[in-house]
Design a protein around this motif. Structure first.
Motif, PDB file in Angstrom:
ATOM      1  N   ILE A   1      85.559  30.637   2.390  1.00 59.46           N
ATOM      2  CA  ILE A   1      85.855  29.488   3.244  1.00 59.46           C
ATOM      3  C   ILE A   1      86.170  28.276   2.374  1.00 59.46           C
ATOM      4  O   ILE A   1      85.520  28.045   1.364  1.00 59.46           O
ATOM      5  N   VAL A   2      87.159  27.491   2.801  1.00 62.02           N
ATOM      6  CA  VAL A   2      87.354  26.132   2.294  1.00 62.02           C
ATOM      7  C   VAL A   2      86.929  25.225   3.432  1.00 62.02           C
ATOM      8  O   VAL A   2      87.393  25.370   4.566  1.00 62.02           O
ATOM      9  N   SER A   3      86.006  24.302   3.139  1.00 61.01           N
ATOM     10  CA  SER A   3      85.469  23.441   4.176  1.00 61.01           C
ATOM     11  C   SER A   3      85.320  22.018   3.655  1.00 61.01           C
ATOM     12  O   SER A   3      85.551  21.738   2.485  1.00 61.01           O
TER      13      SER A   3
ATOM     14  N   MET B   1      83.066  28.809  18.048  1.00 60.76           N
ATOM     15  CA  MET B   1      82.042  28.419  19.018  1.00 60.76           C
ATOM     16  C   MET B   1      81.909  29.432  20.149  1.00 60.76           C
ATOM     17  O   MET B   1      80.793  29.748  20.570  1.00 60.76           O
ATOM     18  N   ASP B   2      83.040  29.938  20.628  1.00 59.63           N
ATOM     19  CA  ASP B   2      82.956  30.878  21.756  1.00 59.63           C
ATOM     20  C   ASP B   2      82.898  32.342  21.309  1.00 59.63           C
ATOM     21  O   ASP B   2      82.924  33.258  22.134  1.00 59.63           O
ATOM     22  N   GLY B   3      82.827  32.560  19.997  1.00 58.71           N
ATOM     23  CA  GLY B   3      82.655  33.916  19.471  1.00 58.71           C
ATOM     24  C   GLY B   3      83.903  34.775  19.485  1.00 58.71           C
ATOM     25  O   GLY B   3      83.822  35.993  19.326  1.00 58.71           O
TER      26      GLY B   3
ATOM     27  N   TYR C   1      82.292  20.873  10.634  1.00 62.87           N
ATOM     28  CA  TYR C   1      81.584  21.132  11.895  1.00 62.87           C
ATOM     29  C   TYR C   1      81.559  22.623  12.216  1.00 62.87           C
ATOM     30  O   TYR C   1      80.590  23.135  12.773  1.00 62.87           O
ATOM     31  N   GLY C   2      82.585  23.336  11.848  1.00 60.70           N
ATOM     32  CA  GLY C   2      82.665  24.762  12.142  1.00 60.70           C
ATOM     33  C   GLY C   2      81.678  25.617  11.376  1.00 60.70           C
ATOM     34  O   GLY C   2      81.383  26.746  11.787  1.00 60.70           O
TER      35      GLY C   2
ATOM     36  N   LYS D   1      78.627  25.464  11.269  1.00 56.17           N
ATOM     37  CA  LYS D   1      77.483  25.714  12.153  1.00 56.17           C
ATOM     38  C   LYS D   1      77.684  26.985  12.985  1.00 56.17           C
ATOM     39  O   LYS D   1      76.711  27.608  13.399  1.00 56.17           O
ATOM     40  N   PHE D   2      78.924  27.376  13.197  1.00 60.53           N
ATOM     41  CA  PHE D   2      79.229  28.470  14.114  1.00 60.53           C
ATOM     42  C   PHE D   2      79.707  29.742  13.415  1.00 60.53           C
ATOM     43  O   PHE D   2      80.149  30.674  14.068  1.00 60.53           O
ATOM     44  N   LEU D   3      79.599  29.778  12.091  1.00 64.86           N
ATOM     45  CA  LEU D   3      80.040  30.980  11.382  1.00 64.86           C
ATOM     46  C   LEU D   3      79.174  32.167  11.785  1.00 64.86           C
ATOM     47  O   LEU D   3      77.949  32.050  11.861  1.00 64.86           O
ATOM     48  N   PRO D   4      79.794  33.330  12.016  1.00 66.68           N
ATOM     49  CA  PRO D   4      78.988  34.517  12.320  1.00 66.68           C
ATOM     50  C   PRO D   4      78.212  34.972  11.088  1.00 66.68           C
ATOM     51  O   PRO D   4      78.508  34.558   9.967  1.00 66.68           O
TER      52      PRO D   4
END
Length: 187
Positions: free
Chosen positions: A9-11, A61-63, A80-81, A83-86
């Motif tokens: 990931i690049v974040s 967020m919605d999977g 922000y994303g 937080k939602f990584l699987p």
């Protein structure tokens, strides 16, 4: 070749240099996942290098984002994303930039913003994202500062190569760094 068992990931905050890092990695010959849904514009003349037109967070967020389909390739996910990584193993290149430069760039891109409020919110998001990565035993990360890439690109790109444990074309990667695009310097 990147490890196919790791998610790369690049974040970073919006306007922190994530697109520049993606360009560096692409130029260096590394496999990067992006589509053409968000074309270059005056704010990012070389492109954004993201999936789903920057709406990847909504899919996380919605999977509905299939992270497994992108293992072994580098994906851009803004702070922000994270937080939602699987669940999974991650190596994250986290971009940081002076908050005033981030806010100035956002204002040029989006029009008038509430800098006082946004300074607090984005500073908190930046700190939260780093704590999130710190706490997750399945995450390795490196923090790269935008200004450091502009001022000393070879050293910063070498840090990224060492972190990824990858050999790539440093000379080509260096070509992505264009100091003329550093237009929102803090005083």
């Amino acid at each position: 070749m990147l490890n196919s068992k790791i998610n790369y990931i690049v974040s970073g905050l919006e306007r922190s240099g994530t697109s520049l890092m993606m360009q560096i990695l692409i130029n260096g010959g590394l496999p990067v996942a992006f589509d053409e849904s968000r074309p270059p514009d005056e704010h990012n003349p070389k492109g954004y290098f993201e999936l789903a037109g920057g709406k990847i967070i909504n899919h996380l967020m919605d999977g509905t984002f299939d992270m497994a389909a992108h293992t072994g390739r580098i994906v851009k996910v803004t702070a922000y994303g994270l937080k939602f990584l699987p669940k999974g193993k991650y190596k994250i290149i986290y971009m940081q930039r002076n908050i005033e430069e981030v806010l100035n760039s956002m204002q040029k891109m989006d029009g008038e913003i509430d800098k006082e409020r946004d300074r607090i919110l984005f500073t908190k998001l930046d700190k939260f994202s780093i704590k999130l990565m710190d706490r997750n035993k399945d995450v390795e990360y490196i923090i790269i500062n935008y200004r450091d890439i502009i001022d000393n690109p070879r050293a910063e790109i070498e840090k990224v190569g060492n972190f990824l444990n990858e050999k790539f074309d440093f000379d080509k990667a260096l070509e992505a760094v264009d100091s003329k695009l550093y237009r929102n310097r803090a005083s």
